[in-house]
Design an enzyme around this catalytic site. Structure first.
Site, PDB file in Angstrom:
ATOM      1  N   SER A 271     -11.011 -20.051   1.024  1.00 34.01           N
ATOM      2  CA  SER A 271     -11.966 -20.059  -0.090  1.00 34.01           C
ATOM      3  C   SER A 271     -12.744 -21.365  -0.086  1.00 34.01           C
ATOM      4  CB  SER A 271     -11.226 -19.931  -1.426  1.00 34.01           C
ATOM      5  OG  SER A 271     -10.446 -21.083  -1.678  1.00 34.01           O
ATOM      6  N   ASP A 272     -13.993 -21.292  -0.537  1.00 34.39           N
ATOM      7  CA  ASP A 272     -14.670 -22.537  -0.874  1.00 34.39           C
ATOM      8  C   ASP A 272     -13.867 -23.156  -2.024  1.00 34.39           C
ATOM      9  OD1 ASP A 272     -16.414 -24.664  -1.070  1.00 34.39           O
ATOM     10  OD2 ASP A 272     -18.220 -23.424  -1.037  1.00 34.39           O
ATOM     11  N   TRP A 273     -14.058 -24.439  -2.265  1.00 39.42           N
ATOM     12  CA  TRP A 273     -13.194 -25.168  -3.206  1.00 39.42           C
ATOM     13  C   TRP A 273     -13.347 -24.615  -4.621  1.00 39.42           C
ATOM     14  CZ3 TRP A 273     -12.301 -25.881   1.396  1.00 39.42           C
ATOM     15  CH2 TRP A 273     -11.427 -26.844   1.887  1.00 39.42           C
ATOM     16  N   GLY A 274     -12.351 -23.855  -5.045  1.00 36.43           N
ATOM     17  CA  GLY A 274     -12.404 -23.269  -6.377  1.00 36.43           C
ATOM     18  C   GLY A 274     -13.052 -21.897  -6.431  1.00 36.43           C
ATOM     19  N   ALA A 275     -13.363 -21.308  -5.279  1.00 38.39           N
ATOM     20  CA  ALA A 275     -14.036 -20.004  -5.284  1.00 38.39           C
ATOM     21  C   ALA A 275     -13.068 -18.837  -5.411  1.00 38.39           C
ATOM     22  CB  ALA A 275     -14.883 -19.846  -4.016  1.00 38.39           C
TER      23      ALA A 275
END
Ligand code: NAG
Ligand code: NAG
Ligand code: NAG
Ligand code: NAG
Ligand code: NAG
Ligand code: NAG
Ligand code: NAG
Ligand code: NAG
Ligand code: NAG
Ligand code: NAG
Ligand code: NAG
Ligand code: NAG
Length: 856
Positions: A271-275
């Site tokens: 995941s992108d950071w926090g996605a």
């Protein structure tokens, strides 16, 4: 320049014969369950899968979960780190930004940005840049480099992160992705193709729902990711936005159906950071690694970690799905750790402090030790950086042989963008301010500069060795001083810039995306002031993308315009190499330069009609950048692919050979059923924190909170909201367009070999970039799409043959009804050009064996 009559002829012929208009068809959201399990049956993955399966077979449930979940934001020394397997002596994965060099470290290089290496149109430089970056990441002990970027592709020219990627042309971006990935991974580091997918702007990126039709997805945005998969990329990062109604990191269509099934991706999705948004949605929707791992409340402070362990024990996430996550992660690891790179260097830096000592676990302020060893990983990469810097320069205008310079009597350097940065090149975190010369954009796609050679410094040095009188006038705002300096010089070189970046940094009201396409800090007025008094004005632009520059193209006193993009640490030296003809420019514009933002058709959404539920429909379809300008008959200032040289080239002798490729076969058959590795011990004691374990808060762990815990369903939809297919591990059908890395192997059969002769007709050596475009026929297709390019170095008078290979994919369209690529019966044209519209040679394309064209 006006379209050539010949170009119009081709266009008119195509349109007159066009039959049905190809209106964009929206297909239903195809089913994407279950999440495909990696088979390892893909070139370059077989051995890696064998090793991964053996490794994963030894792991317990909590050890498996540990490798899928980040330990939390700033919980360890890298920007992302997974849990480890101490029992087997396997440390967690260290993930670090970014696409142009290592972020947050020292003694590393700051490479030219993606947009620059795209402008070289050089596969060799793309590859060597990837190799050099890979060596640097490895030297710091990093496992995964968070790059390269194909999303944003560049739908809108103001897109804040476009420069981190390559070009709005999917073919050029696809080639750059493949070369960069193979370069990075050849050095024992896993590359990460990001941001997947449709993260085309910074405004609303966190929740915008992007609606897209199947054909546009395939022909434009997915295309370069297919090349990344075919190149063997180890990881893909899903993006923040929604795609057709679901978040990208939970999206069974984009992750399961397209990436893992159709493109046969064998690596892992992070995941992108926090996605990541939910426990079950992400696990069943194809996510394999949660980054940075934390992101929700007690007891786990993570959607995964202990919550995933619970979900597996409860049967909500099938054991095979967890095993598949870990096999994919470990396979990517083994895939790059071959040959000279079987070892795994220890991590020797901390992203979170510049000091030698600091906490190993910064978010817990825990375990103080030596964290930075200041390892110098730069080697001789400065030479490559200078070469790419010079060869990415695009010479847009050159009248009266203004360039190259040859010991001019006097030069006046004018503008803030030529200057050394007060406070040093890293004065502002994330490059989040503009003081002095621009050599990269801003946000997480940056690296710390080891040093930055400014244009003023390099030009001063050259001037002194030439005994050229030199003045330097830094202010952009003191136009009297600029005019005074310019009017006295035989050459006035005026500098201007425009930057952009990621939305967590705002400069002058630009929240990542550019608010406009004009130059910053009064750059246009400065250029006009200088040109009003000096008839030999040379404009140098450091910009992240196109700017409105038509006035400079037309201005009689502006004799030359140079786009130098974001050249990295050797900026000034690279510029001097080109200005003085030590390197003959070969750069070609990787985007189109419109005369206004409206000229681009598709527009950035600065204000959503309903900001609570932001939504965008990409209804321009495949018509972005040059494809749109052509369709709308809007003449830009400079076309995609355009760039001048100090010499001239002649094209002749177009030849087309139809290959004997077998006719396309759709993939078919069934996969094997989902495998599992090892056994899950369901006893509480096997999955609870070991007795006496010293937890540090807020570190993310894989263990259950307590034996009665049942919170996994509390962090997102309940299992009952997923179809049964989501947990079905039985054999699954292979998609017709699938069956191999990047899709059906038949797509990559060579159908045509096209050649021509290029001759250097000038007086100096130079490199031409011949470009092959294909017109697929009908209104639904652009006038031409790039399908080949090469760099041909030629001595004066020398001629060489350039050869292009056109694959089945290159001449196909996506048919969303059949769910496959198909060669239409429309008559097709090819042309070889020196830009998207400067046609040098053309021909109709003979129909492939067994087909006839039915009209244009
Ligand atoms: C295409 O090539 C023919 C010669 O084969 C030439 O006469 C014609 O002008 C060319 N058209 C374009 C658009 O360049
Ligand atoms: C999970 O990883 C963490 C951090 O590396 C480590 O402390 C812990 O022991 C690991 N757990 C297991 C079950 O291996
Ligand atoms: C489980 O979570 C609750 C709520 O956060 C907490 O109070 C409790 O201490 C946790 N139990 C264990 C064994 O960690
Ligand atoms: C890799 O190892 C081979 C020998 O196995 C050696 O010839 C080659 O130079 C090495 N390459 C690098 C980049 O170290
Ligand atoms: C972190 O720990 C160090 C060493 O124990 C201590 O000096 C420092 O004050 C702590 N910082 C914070 C913010 O708690
Ligand atoms: C465009 O934006 C830049 C950066 O914020 C600013 O310097 C410039 O003045 C703007 N141009 C116009 C025409 O407003
Ligand atoms: C070009 O420069 C000359 C000075 O050499 C000046 O007189 C003239 O007005 C300039 N032309 C324009 C269009 O600004
Ligand atoms: C192409 O294939 C056909 C039949 O398979 C064969 O007869 C022919 O010689 C081949 N042509 C070339 C140029 O290889
Ligand atoms: C399961 O784990 C428990 C606790 O660690 C252990 O005592 C037991 O032997 C394990 N069972 C199996 C079948 O390995
Ligand atoms: C797309 O596929 C469908 C189903 O096979 C077919 O009927 C249709 O003709 C195809 N469309 C085009 C434009 O080839
Ligand atoms: C802690 C650690 O492993 N440091 C290493 C960092 O990298 C250098 C160069 O590769 C090694 O010599 C150190 O041992
Ligand atoms: C010395 C200098 O020019 N500092 C400027 C650097 O950039 C920031 C933000 O753009 C300005 O606020 C400073 O004045």
């Amino acid at each position: 320049m006006a379209p050539s009559p010949a170009r119009l002829l081709l266009l008119v012929a195509a349109l007159a014969a066009a039959t049905a208009t190809g209106s964009v068809v929206n297909t239903p959201f195809p089913a994407g369950y279950p999440s495909p399990w990696g088979s390892g049956a893909s070139e370059g993955w077989e051995d890696a899968y064998a090793q991964a399966r053996e490794f994963v077979g030894k792991l317990t449930l909590v050890e498996k979960v540990n490798l899928t979940t980040g330990t939390g934001w700033e919980a360890d020394v890298c920007v992302g780190m997974t849990g480890s397997v101490p029992r087997l002596g396997f440390r967690g994965f260290c993930l670090q930004d970014g696409p142009l060099g290592i972020r947050y470290t020292d003694h590393n290089s700051a490479f030219p940005a993606g947009v620059n290496v795209a402008a070289t149109f050089s596969r060799d430089l793309m590859r060597r840049r990837g190799q050099a970056m890979g060596e640097e990441f490895r030297g710091k002990g990093i496992d995964v480099q968070l790059g390269p970027v194909a999303g944003p592709l560049g739908r809108v020219p103001q897109g804040g992160r476009n420069w981190e990627g390559f070009s709005p042309d999917p073919y050029l971006t696809g080639v750059a992705m493949a070369e960069t990935i193979q370069g990075i991974q050849s050095r024992g580091v896993i590359a990460c193709a990001k941001h997947y997918i449709l993260n085309e702007q910074e405004h609303y990126r966190g929740n915008v729902n992007v609606k897209i039709d199947d054909r546009t997805m395939h022909e434009l945005y997915l295309w370069p990711f297919a090349d990344a998969v075919r190149a063997g990329v180890g990881s893909v990062m899903c993006s923040y936005n929604k795609v057709n109604g679901e978040f990208a990191c939970e999206n069974e269509w984009s992750n399961n159906y397209l990436l893992k099934n159709e493109l046969n991706f064998q690596g892992f999705v992070m995941s992108d950071w926090g996605a990541q948004k939910t426990t079950l949605g992400s696990a069943l929707g194809g996510l394999d690694m949660a980054m940075p791992g934390d992101g929700t409340g007690p007891p786990y402070f993570s959607f995964w970690g202990g919550a995933l362990t619970e979900a597996v024990l409860a049967g909500k996430v099938p054991e095979w799905r967890l095993d598949d996550m870990v096999v994919r992660i470990m396979a990517a690891h083994f895939k790059v750790h071959t040959g000279n790179y079987t070892s795994r260097p220890d991590i020797n830096f901390s992203a979170w402090t510049k000091q030698a000592t600091g906490p190993l676990h910064p978010s817990s302020n825990h375990t103080f030790t030596v964290v930075n060893e200041f390892v110098d990983v730069q080697a001789d990469h400065a030479n490559l950086i200078r070469e790419i810097g010079a060869k990415s320069i695009v010479l847009l205008k050159n009248e009266n042989k203004a360039l190259p310079l040859n010991k001019p009597k006097s030069i006046a350097v004018i503008g803030d963008d030529a200057q050394d940065i007060p406070g040093g090149p890293n004065a502002c975190p994330e490059r989040g301010c503009v003081n002095g010369t621009l050599a990269m954009g801003y946000g997480s796609g940056t690296a710390e500069f080891p040093y930055l050679i400014s244009p003023a410094t390099a030009l001063r040095l050259q001037a002194s060795s030439d005994r050229t009188a030199f003045t330097n006038t830094p202010s952009n705002w003191d136009l009297d001083a600029a005019r005074a300096a310019a009017s006295k010089a035989s050459v006035a070189i005026v500098f201007a810039m425009a930057t952009s970046g990621e939305n967590f940094v705002v400069i002058d009201g630009n929240a990542g995306d550019r608010n406009n396409l004009t130059l910053w800090n009064g750059g246009d007025d400065l250029i006009k002031a200088v040109a009003s008094v000096n008839p030999n004005t040379i404009v140098v632009l450091h910009t992240v993308g196109p700017v409105i520059i038509d006035y400079a193209q037309e201005h009689p006193n502006i004799t030359a315009i140079i786009w130098a993009g974001l050249p990295g640490q050797e900026s000034g030296n690279a510029l001097v190499d080109v200005l003085y003809g030590k390197i003959n420019p070969q750069g070609r514009s990787p985007f189109t330069w419109g005369k206004s933002v409206a000229d681009y058709g598709a527009q950035l959404m600065f204000k959503a009609p309903n900001p609570a539920v932001p939504e965008q429909t990409f209804d321009e379809g495949v018509f972005i950048d040059y494809r749109y300008f052509d369709k709308a008959a809007v003449e830009p200032t400079y076309w995609f692919g355009f760039g001048l040289s100090y010499t001239t080239f002649e094209y002749a002798g177009l030849k087309i050979a139809v290959s004997n490729a077998s006719s396309s076969s759709s993939a078919s058959g069934l996969t094997a059923p989902a495998p599992t590795y090892g056994t899950v011990n369901t006893s509480a004691a096997a999955n609870l924190f070991p007795a006496g374990f010293q937890k540090i808060f807020p570190y993310v762990y894989p263990w259950l909170n307590d034996s009665s815990a049942n919170v996994a369903t509390g962090t997102g939809p309940n299992i009952s909201s997923f179809p049964a297919a989501a947990r079905n591990g039985s054999a699954q059908p292979v998609l017709p367009a699938g069956g191999g890395a990047g899709g059906n192997p038949g797509l990559y059969d060579v159908l045509y070999t096209i050649s021509a002769t290029i001759k250097n007709t000038g007086e100096v050596a130079g490199t031409e970039i011949p470009q092959l475009y294909v017109q697929l026929g009908g209104e639904e297709n652009p006038f031409g799409v790039l399908r080949g390019f090469d760099e041909i170095a030629l001595a004066p008078g020398e001629a060489k043959t350039v050869t292009f290979e056109l694959t089945r994919r290159d001449v196909s369209n996506w048919n969303s009804t059949s769910g496959n690529w198909e060669i239409s019966t429309r008559e097709k044209f090819v042309f070889i050009g020196s830009s998207a519209t400067m046609i040098r040679l053309n021909s109709t394309l003979p129909a492939p064996a067994g087909m006839t064209w039915a009209g244009a």
